[in-house]
Design a protein around this motif. Structure first.
Motif, short mmCIF file in Angstrom:
data_model
loop_
_atom_site.label_atom_id
_atom_site.label_comp_id
_atom_site.label_asym_id
_atom_site.label_seq_id
_atom_site.Cartn_x
_atom_site.Cartn_y
_atom_site.Cartn_z
N PHE A 110 0.84 -1.20 0.00
CA PHE A 110 0.00 0.00 0.00
C PHE A 110 0.88 1.25 0.00
CE2 PHE A 110 -2.95 -2.77 2.70
CZ PHE A 110 -3.61 -3.25 1.59
N HIS A 111 1.94 1.21 0.79
CA HIS A 111 2.84 2.36 0.89
C HIS A 111 3.45 2.68 -0.48
CE1 HIS A 111 6.23 4.87 2.00
NE2 HIS A 111 5.75 4.99 3.22
N VAL A 112 3.94 1.65 -1.16
CA VAL A 112 4.57 1.86 -2.47
C VAL A 112 3.56 2.37 -3.48
CG1 VAL A 112 5.71 0.69 -4.40
CG2 VAL A 112 6.36 0.15 -2.04
N VAL A 113 2.39 1.72 -3.52
CA VAL A 113 1.34 2.13 -4.46
C VAL A 113 0.94 3.59 -4.22
CG1 VAL A 113 -1.11 1.78 -5.01
CG2 VAL A 113 0.43 -0.18 -4.91
N GLY A 114 0.80 3.96 -2.95
CA GLY A 114 0.42 5.32 -2.62
C GLY A 114 1.50 6.32 -2.96
N PHE A 115 2.76 5.98 -2.67
CA PHE A 115 3.84 6.92 -2.95
C PHE A 115 3.99 7.19 -4.44
CE2 PHE A 115 8.20 7.97 -4.02
CZ PHE A 115 8.40 9.08 -3.22
N VAL A 116 3.88 6.14 -5.26
CA VAL A 116 3.99 6.32 -6.71
C VAL A 116 2.89 7.26 -7.21
CG1 VAL A 116 3.81 5.16 -8.95
CG2 VAL A 116 5.16 4.13 -7.12
N LEU A 117 1.67 7.07 -6.69
CA LEU A 117 0.57 7.94 -7.08
C LEU A 117 0.82 9.38 -6.64
CD1 LEU A 117 -2.26 8.22 -8.31
CD2 LEU A 117 -3.20 7.59 -6.07
N GLU A 118 1.32 9.55 -5.41
CA GLU A 118 1.60 10.88 -4.90
C GLU A 118 2.67 11.58 -5.76
OE1 GLU A 118 0.50 12.69 -1.98
OE2 GLU A 118 -1.15 11.30 -2.20
N ALA A 119 3.72 10.83 -6.13
CA ALA A 119 4.80 11.42 -6.92
C ALA A 119 4.28 11.91 -8.27
CB ALA A 119 5.92 10.39 -7.12
N TYR A 120 3.39 11.12 -8.88
CA TYR A 120 2.85 11.52 -10.18
C TYR A 120 1.95 12.75 -10.05
CZ TYR A 120 0.21 11.34 -14.54
OH TYR A 120 -0.38 11.66 -15.73
N LYS A 121 1.07 12.73 -9.06
CA LYS A 121 0.12 13.83 -8.90
C LYS A 121 0.81 15.14 -8.56
CE LYS A 121 -3.86 11.56 -9.41
NZ LYS A 121 -4.88 11.91 -10.41
N THR A 122 1.84 15.08 -7.73
CA THR A 122 2.55 16.33 -7.40
C THR A 122 3.35 16.83 -8.60
OG1 THR A 122 4.36 15.01 -6.45
CG2 THR A 122 2.70 15.85 -4.93
N ARG A 123 3.88 15.90 -9.41
CA ARG A 123 4.67 16.32 -10.57
C ARG A 123 3.82 17.11 -11.57
NH1 ARG A 123 5.96 14.72 -15.66
NH2 ARG A 123 4.60 12.89 -15.59
N ILE A 124 2.54 16.71 -11.73
CA ILE A 124 1.69 17.41 -12.70
C ILE A 124 0.92 18.56 -12.05
CG2 ILE A 124 1.46 15.34 -14.12
CD1 ILE A 124 -1.34 14.96 -13.00
N GLY A 125 1.18 18.82 -10.75
CA GLY A 125 0.60 19.99 -10.10
C GLY A 125 -0.80 19.82 -9.54
N MET A 126 -1.25 18.57 -9.34
CA MET A 126 -2.58 18.36 -8.77
C MET A 126 -2.65 18.82 -7.31
SD MET A 126 -4.64 17.30 -11.06
CE MET A 126 -6.00 16.74 -10.05
N TRP A 127 -1.57 18.58 -6.58
CA TRP A 127 -1.43 19.11 -5.22
C TRP A 127 0.05 19.19 -4.90
CZ3 TRP A 127 -4.35 14.38 -5.60
CH2 TRP A 127 -3.63 13.22 -5.34
N SER A 128 0.38 19.73 -3.75
CA SER A 128 1.79 19.91 -3.42
C SER A 128 1.99 19.77 -1.92
CB SER A 128 2.28 21.28 -3.89
OG SER A 128 1.59 22.32 -3.19
N TYR A 129 3.23 19.47 -1.54
CA TYR A 129 3.66 19.44 -0.14
C TYR A 129 4.59 20.63 0.05
CZ TYR A 129 1.73 14.75 0.16
OH TYR A 129 0.87 13.67 0.16
#
Length: 295
Positions: A110-129
């Protein structure tokens, strides 16, 4: 009395032992438990206790998320402190046998699946940290994967404590195919269009007959499995609103001032729950409680 004949004192290993004892009490309540309450209320209270216990990892993690000062602690940035806390809680649960090693491996997935999704979404600007962290990778703090792992941990613990059984589950290959489509759409809808509602229609067909059987107290209760997915997704949507309010992450429309997360995210969380549920269903001891009809 001879010291050699004295009964050995039980070894106390901390909160883990207390929680194991609590689990035993929740799964096998003593005769006459809370008889002073009306039967429906008694069952509701016991159900609430089991749900709270199932949220152990999620609760400890998100309490830290909301309580952690934005400036961090002891000179350590907030995101790094949250990562260390999540790792410590996860290690403690594994050491105290509140989670099995097989369950731990599923949670790592779950951690890996979630992190990959987070990395993609932040790269395209959907959200940010927005905050600095030493443990950021590809613009995403490593603690973020634990938010997805918390969902998996909750489902695993609730399955055991509520003695969950699934009736008329779709064939595993179909469920796995739907889960892959759900995950893929989180990425591809930015390129080829959002097929969420087509996938939702597929899921409705697959799980239309599926029923979850669970035991809040002393008798079995049933509900449509699809309804369970939607309810869990709703509470995750609420948690997301709290997380953005505390600026753990932010959507573009929340940069100037906080606003409620769009209600459409509820459907995304519900689909994510289905994907998580499919991974949990692959655990050997869970499969024994799932009925897949032959026809």
């Amino acid at each position: 009395m001879n010291a050699a004949l004295e009964p050995a004192q039980p070894r106390w290993r901390g909160p883990g032992d207390w929680l194991h004892a609590l689990d035993g009490r929740l799964l096998a309540p003593a005769e006459g438990t809370m008889r002073w309450l009306p039967a429906p209320l008694r069952e509701f209270v016991w159900f609430g206790l089991k749900e709270a216990r199932a949220c152990l990892f999620a609760g400890l993690f998100f309490v830290a998320v909301f309580a952690m000062p934005r400036a961090g602690v002891f000179g350590l940035p907030r995101y790094d402190a949250l990562l260390l806390w999540a790792l410590a809680v996860q290690a403690w649960m594994l050491w105290s046998k509140l989670e099995s090693f097989d369950e731990f491996r599923a949670i790592c997935l779950f951690h890996v699946v979630g992190f990959v999704l987070e990395a993609y979404k932040t790269r395209i600007g959907m959200w940010s940290y927005p905050d600095f962290a030493y443990s950021k990778l590809l613009g995403v703090p490593l603690f973020s994967g634990f938010m997805y792992a918390a969902v998996g941990s909750y489902i695993i613990q609730a399955w055991r404590l509520l003695e969950v059984r699934i009736r008329h589950h779709p064939p595993y290959w179909m469920a796995a195919g739907a889960a892959l489509l759900i995950y893929a759409n989180f990425f591809t809808h930015h390129v080829i269009g959002d097929y969420r509602w087509y996938i939702t229609a597929l899921v409705l067909g697959l799980y239309a007959r599926a029923t979850v059987v669970f035991r809040p107290l002393d008798r079995d209760r049933r509900m449509p499995l699809l309804l369970a997915f939607v309810l869990i997704g709703f509470f995750l949507w609420l948690a997301e609103n709290l997380s953005t309010f505390y600026a753990i992450w932010s959507y573009p429309n929340q940069m100037g001032a906080w606003s409620r997360v769009h209600l459409g995210k509820w459907s995304s969380w519900s689909l994510l729950v289905i994907m998580t549920f499919t991974i949990v269903a692959g655990l050997k001891h869970v499969k024994a409680t799932i009925h897949v009809p032959d026809d």
